[in-house]
Design a protein around this motif. Sequence first.
Motif, PDB file in Angstrom:
ATOM      1  N   ILE A 194      -6.460  -4.829  -2.361  1.00 47.20           N
ATOM      2  CA  ILE A 194      -6.566  -5.009  -0.915  1.00 47.20           C
ATOM      3  C   ILE A 194      -7.591  -3.694  -0.463  1.00 47.20           C
ATOM      4  CG2 ILE A 194      -5.762  -5.420   1.207  1.00 47.20           C
ATOM      5  CD1 ILE A 194      -3.018  -6.296  -0.308  1.00 47.20           C
TER       6      ILE A 194
ATOM      7  N   ASN B  82      -9.229  -9.996  -5.071  1.00 50.98           N
ATOM      8  CA  ASN B  82      -9.417  -9.009  -4.169  1.00 50.98           C
ATOM      9  C   ASN B  82      -9.764  -9.585  -2.732  1.00 50.98           C
ATOM     10  OD1 ASN B  82     -12.506  -9.619  -5.475  1.00 50.98           O
ATOM     11  ND2 ASN B  82     -12.448  -9.773  -3.142  1.00 50.98           N
ATOM     12  N   VAL B  83      -8.763  -8.798  -1.835  1.00 49.64           N
ATOM     13  CA  VAL B  83      -9.109  -9.171  -0.408  1.00 49.64           C
ATOM     14  C   VAL B  83      -9.747  -8.135   0.333  1.00 49.64           C
ATOM     15  CG1 VAL B  83      -7.431  -9.189   1.663  1.00 49.64           C
ATOM     16  CG2 VAL B  83      -7.006 -10.373  -0.351  1.00 49.64           C
TER      17      VAL B  83
ATOM     18  N   ILE C 279      -8.298 -11.430   7.202  1.00 54.64           N
ATOM     19  CA  ILE C 279      -7.629 -10.809   6.054  1.00 54.64           C
ATOM     20  C   ILE C 279      -6.302 -11.505   5.964  1.00 54.64           C
ATOM     21  CG2 ILE C 279      -5.900  -8.678   5.652  1.00 54.64           C
ATOM     22  CD1 ILE C 279      -8.104  -7.257   7.413  1.00 54.64           C
TER      23      ILE C 279
ATOM     24  N   GLN D 271      -7.378 -14.539   3.718  1.00 57.21           N
ATOM     25  CA  GLN D 271      -7.654 -14.041   2.227  1.00 57.21           C
ATOM     26  C   GLN D 271      -6.080 -13.968   1.446  1.00 57.21           C
ATOM     27  OE1 GLN D 271     -10.855 -11.111   1.560  1.00 57.21           O
ATOM     28  NE2 GLN D 271     -10.376 -10.878   3.784  1.00 57.21           N
ATOM     29  N   LEU D 272      -5.293 -13.381   1.967  1.00 63.62           N
ATOM     30  CA  LEU D 272      -3.860 -12.988   1.574  1.00 63.62           C
ATOM     31  C   LEU D 272      -3.325 -14.431   1.352  1.00 63.62           C
ATOM     32  CD1 LEU D 272      -3.105 -10.156   3.500  1.00 63.62           C
ATOM     33  CD2 LEU D 272      -3.182  -9.976   1.078  1.00 63.62           C
TER      34      LEU D 272
END
Length: 277
Positions: free
Chosen positions: A11, A38-39, A62, A65-66
């Motif tokens: 991250i 990846n974030v 964010i 994405q997580l």
Amino acid sequence: MTNETPQVLTIAGIDSSGGAGISADLKSFAAQHVYGANVVVALTAQNTLGVQEVLMISPEMIHAQLQSIVDDLRISAVKSGMLGDVVTVEKVADFLKMNEFGTYILDPVMVAKGGAHLLNDKAIVAVKSVLLPLATLITPNIPEAEVLSGVTINDHQDMMKAALKIQKLGAKNVLLKGGHTSAKHVYDYILLADGHHFWMKSTRVDTKRTHGTGDTISAAITAQLALGKDMKTAIISAKAYVDATIRNGIQVGHGHGPLNHQAKVTEVNNPEVLANV
């Protein structure tokens, strides 16, 4: 169907020149033979000469994405790098608390190699209060350790004092990197959760091509832990890898050039492990 490939997550921000941040993390993951996700929390216009622009990603993106990672992948270790601002730090901390990502490595990125500040003062306070207590391992360099601990570091005793103060803030294990001195040898101090501590001694390489060193060692440790290594072994192995990436350098850019993430580790790269210095 279960996928047995170790899966890890970074991250952090994207370095457009490919030397640091998520770019360095993914290259390091691949070199350690784990799968890297990846974030992205920030876009940077960046090269070996410095950081020209930074654009933060929205908290909603964010989070999305997580959530995508959680819904599909089986992450066994995660690291964070450049987080930039309070909102991002708090968003990442909240998600780590609510989801099982396994081991968490905190690289408290504050200043880029070229001198650009990548974490504002309010965000530093947030890192100390909400992220640091979640960390399985934190990997500050000397300037970062001074900010986090309040200790001015001039010698080895100061490094030990700063590491202990950082551990008391909540991080289970501390790797305090000593590369910011100008001495012939680099001494890194490691304080483990059980109170065991040791030093790693390596010979400094005379080069300015060290862009992404902090990202690389924290990513390599993350990968080694996902492979089942214990903390001490993971740190020593990652240090040897970083030494190889610096010692077998590549010529890219006109400033603080990137590491050679394809370098092979040999006996010459192994640090000397010391009980005391």
